[in-house]
Write an enzyme that holds these catalytic residues in place. Structure first.
Site, short mmCIF file in Angstrom:
data_model
loop_
_atom_site.label_atom_id
_atom_site.label_comp_id
_atom_site.label_asym_id
_atom_site.label_seq_id
_atom_site.Cartn_x
_atom_site.Cartn_y
_atom_site.Cartn_z
N ASP A 79 -119.31 -75.93 43.65
CA ASP A 79 -119.02 -75.69 45.06
C ASP A 79 -118.13 -76.85 45.52
O ASP A 79 -118.62 -77.90 45.90
CB ASP A 79 -120.33 -75.65 45.86
N GLU A 132 -116.58 -69.98 43.94
CA GLU A 132 -116.41 -68.95 44.95
C GLU A 132 -114.93 -68.62 45.05
O GLU A 132 -114.08 -69.49 44.87
CB GLU A 132 -116.88 -69.45 46.32
N ASP A 170 -125.03 -77.90 48.72
CA ASP A 170 -123.91 -77.66 47.81
C ASP A 170 -124.39 -77.45 46.38
O ASP A 170 -123.81 -76.66 45.63
CB ASP A 170 -122.91 -78.83 47.88
#
Length: 168
Positions: free
Chosen positions: A9, A70, A145
């Site tokens: 992340d 992501e 995170d």
């Protein structure tokens, strides 16, 4: 031999990473995790350099088989979007230099894989990651995170083993 999947992340202040070992019969076990914390007082180029160096160290030490991030999104502040995009680029470069396979999933796909609904809160993700992998540390607010990184890695294991997916 287990397969190691790292979820990342990225961020310009905190970048969470989480590595899971995928054992026989797809049993998941936490392997390594942490957060690369970058001072907001540092100039942005130095933060990117530090992110690259520290993540490279993690990748060299653990040698994961795949990396999961992501997909890029655009938020309301274009400057923040650009800074995050550059951090993502740093992460992608670190993986590409080591020939690590890279996979990307939308945030709602990762949330659905872990919580069961795509619009889950950060807290719901933390709770489910903690339960799935027995990692209570991710429940701490400063570890969002890391929980997100675990969620990405878990998501990939679900997608990769699906007979409907051509990932494997």
């Amino acid at each position: 031999m287990s397969e190691l999947i790292i979820g990342v992340d990225p961020g310009t202040i905190v970048a969470g990473y989480a590595i899971i070992a995928v054992e026989q019969r797809y049993q998941l076990r936490p392997y390594s995790y942490g957060a690369i914390r970058l001072s907001s007082d540092m100039p942005l180029p130095m933060r990117y350099k530090t992110l690259f160096e520290q993540l490279s160290g993690v990748l060299d030490d653990t040698q994961p088989n795949a990396m999961v991030l992501e997909t890029q999104f655009v938020n309301k502040n274009p400057q923040s979007t650009m800074k995050l995009a550059m951090a993502r680029g740093i992460v992608l470069l670190a993986a590409a230099q080591r020939d690590i396979l890279i996979f990307e999933y939308a945030p709602n796909v990762a949330k659905k894989a872990v919580v069961g609904k795509g619009h889950a809160s950060k807290r719901q993700v933390q709770v489910m990651v903690s339960k799935i992998l027995n990692v209570p540390e991710v429940l701490h607010p400063s570890n969002e995170d890391i929980a997100d990184a675990f969620a990405l890695a878990i998501c990939h294991t679900h997608v990769a083993r699906s007979p409907l997916c051509g990932v494997r």
